[in-house]
Design a protein around this motif. Structure first.
Motif, PDB file in Angstrom:
ATOM      1  N   SER A   1      53.899  81.110  18.882  1.00 11.49           N
ATOM      2  CA  SER A   1      52.473  80.765  18.894  1.00 11.49           C
ATOM      3  C   SER A   1      52.191  79.482  18.124  1.00 11.49           C
ATOM      4  O   SER A   1      51.264  78.756  18.430  1.00 11.49           O
TER       5      SER A   1
ATOM      6  N   ARG B   1      51.012  79.397  15.285  1.00  9.55           N
ATOM      7  CA  ARG B   1      49.851  79.591  14.411  1.00  9.55           C
ATOM      8  C   ARG B   1      49.988  80.831  13.532  1.00  9.55           C
ATOM      9  O   ARG B   1      49.012  81.310  12.967  1.00  9.55           O
TER      10      ARG B   1
ATOM     11  N   THR C   1      57.808  75.209  19.582  1.00  4.80           N
ATOM     12  CA  THR C   1      56.716  76.157  19.785  1.00  4.80           C
ATOM     13  C   THR C   1      56.247  76.086  21.229  1.00  4.80           C
ATOM     14  O   THR C   1      56.643  75.204  21.973  1.00  4.80           O
TER      15      THR C   1
ATOM     16  N   TYR D   1      52.964  75.933  22.149  1.00  7.14           N
ATOM     17  CA  TYR D   1      51.654  75.322  22.320  1.00  7.14           C
ATOM     18  C   TYR D   1      51.552  73.977  21.608  1.00  7.14           C
ATOM     19  O   TYR D   1      51.672  73.913  20.385  1.00  7.14           O
TER      20      TYR D   1
ATOM     21  N   SER E   1      48.969  73.717  18.849  1.00  5.46           N
ATOM     22  CA  SER E   1      49.034  74.634  17.716  1.00  5.46           C
ATOM     23  C   SER E   1      49.172  73.897  16.391  1.00  5.46           C
ATOM     24  O   SER E   1      49.649  72.766  16.353  1.00  5.46           O
TER      25      SER E   1
END
Lengths: 304, 304
Positions: free
Chosen positions: B208, B210, B232, B234, B237
DNA sequence: TTGAAAAGTGAAACTTTTTTACATATAATA
DNA sequence: TATTATATGTAAAAAAGTTTCACTTTTCAA
């Protein structure tokens, strides 16, 4: 091929009965004789380096050929393109079609650019996955899932590089209602193997399938009547022979440096498949378990 | 000849027939998160109808999307194209390459036979790998490898599911001459992060990007001037933002049950690529190191 | 040969397309 | 809430592409 029937203004420009829809090369080659001396220069360059010319502006092409922009502009219309832009586009297409994709599997080379190295690595990986997928048999899958679902406990075994796959399997199955375990240390793995019985199930992962420590564990498991599911790269390996169910991670290694690298990912994919199958089969049996599993997954979903 | 070598950023983007630094889809999809509302409209249309958009002038695209030509012009630069022309060209390529692909991605279903489940799982996995591969940029790869080669130490960070990827990275790089480390426990990871300095390098993996704990570690690393390489899913993020270099594992998840499953394999493939690049680059620098690395690999080859 | 007529060409005027500068609005931050 | 950073559109500038026009070359019938 490339008819430019997409562009609406096209028809207005189209002239003469001679020009049926035609590929770019054909169009240029076919008209070549009828071109004037200057126009031939342009046509020549375009045919020789379609890729390069496709990226030029009309001015660049002008100075590259020594022909005025005006003439070039008229030239492309004569070739039946609506405008210069459309012409370059067609050249670009042609350049692509001319470069047939050779999907051989060239060895990684020290001279390779970084993105080439990356591309090749991914290609190998994908290839391994395809091979692994093809080697899976419905029958073996069914037996494995059956054993898993009914097992009192499922323990994952894997040493060295394969401990990563074992750990991953453990992580995944943790989300199910199964009773799973994993111990990173060899000695503890061996001790745990001794404690399992005939209602338990073990998933053992080993690339070579002939690692000494791994075989010790298998031996112990066999003695206790534990169901053994093996994931290895060699069907003839002692591990595969000793297992109740075995799956092959096929890698087709070309480069000795990569040994084991691609097989890990194939191993993970096999575990993923087993996981999905287990989840789907468990859930279709008990709705209760199903919702419980979903809850767990939902919880873990946004983490990490 | 007339390449447009005048523009400096050009070379990074330049795509030779085979060595596409980064595919158009990958480029757009990879940056999608970071785009503004209006820009997304443009990106969407381009992704949905690359063929159509590739033939539009900037004005037409402007009125089709309701976004000013200025913004579109800036948008394509942000996507790393030299100008609008080059952008449309890339779309045209993409439209061609994409057409033969009809592979739909049906959702996994409880009624599926076991081998169907396995096949679908493998298909998803392969698809994720392809997307991930396309999103890799030569430039980022180069920066990462440079940092890695010159780092005093390389530490792998990853929590929960991502600890598997981190562990794998650690295992692989152990075979190189680099000075690597990995600590499974969060608290220890955090403490170690505090001990690193500006000559060190950290590879952080988080699906994620995050996760709170992960961000604590990143924060610590940033404060100490440690070079951070992130993996990651994203691009928008916090992790990707805070990293010096970041790579995207694209998954195109369809099924919520699989969240993170496919991304793990993509993460591993990215690590594999980094590993191969590092080995090849180190080896081409020092023959001495080369043979040493080979020895090590040779040793570990038949194990496990 | 020779001298229209036809066809070809480039310079420059012109049109269209794309990019940049600037002002304004909006969101983020402190 | 004030302040800074980020987006966005308008409009001016720049670049790209097209057309006009004057000039040159070629063709071909007398």
């Amino acid at each position: 091929m490339f008819t430019k029937s997409e562009s609406p203004q096209q028809n207005a420009v189209r002239k003469g009965a001679a020009t049926i829809a035609r590929s770019t090369i054909g169009k240029i080659r076919g008209t070549y004789d009828q071109l004037s001396r200057t126009e031939k220069k342009v046509a020549q360059l375009a045919l020789d380096n379609p890729g390069v010319v496709s990226e030029m502006t009309i001015k660049e092409l002008s100075s590259a050929t020594g022909v005025s922009t005006a003439t070039i502009s008229r030239f492309v219309k004569r070739m039946d393109y609506a405008n210069y832009r459309e012409f370059t586009m067609a050249l670009a297409h042609m350049a692509i079609e001319d470069t047939p994709q050779v999907s051989s599997f060239p060895e990684l080379d020290e001279g390779d650019s970084l993105s080439t190295i990356a591309n090749k690595t991914f290609r190998y990986t994908i290839h391994s996955l395809e091979a692994t997928n093809e080697a899976l048999s419905e029958h073996e899958l069914a037996r494995a899932v059956l054993k898993l679902i009914h097992a009192q406990s499922v323990t994952f075994f894997g040493l060295g590089g394969s401990s990563i796959a074992a750990l991953d399997g453990y992580h995944k199955f943790l989300r199910t209602s199964l009773n799973v375990a994993f111990y990173p240390d060899y000695d503890i793995q061996l001790m745990q193997a001794a404690k399992l019985g005939k209602d338990d199930c073990a998933i053992i992962i080993s690339h070579s399938g002939r690692n000494h420590e791994t075989l010790n564990i298998v031996n112990e498991l066999n003695n206790n009547g534990v169901t053994v599911i093996a994931i290895t790269s060699y069907s003839g390996s002692p591990l595969a022979q000793a297992a109740d169910v075995s799956f092959l991670s096929l890698t087709d290694e070309v480069n000795y440096r990569s040994e084991g690298m691609y097989s890990l990912i194939s191993q993970l994919a096999i575990l993923d498949s087993l996981f999905m199958m287990t989840v789907l089969r468990i859930s279709s049996r008990t709705d209760q378990t199903l919702t419980k599993v979903r809850d767990v997954i939902e919880q873990t979903r946004h983490e990490l």
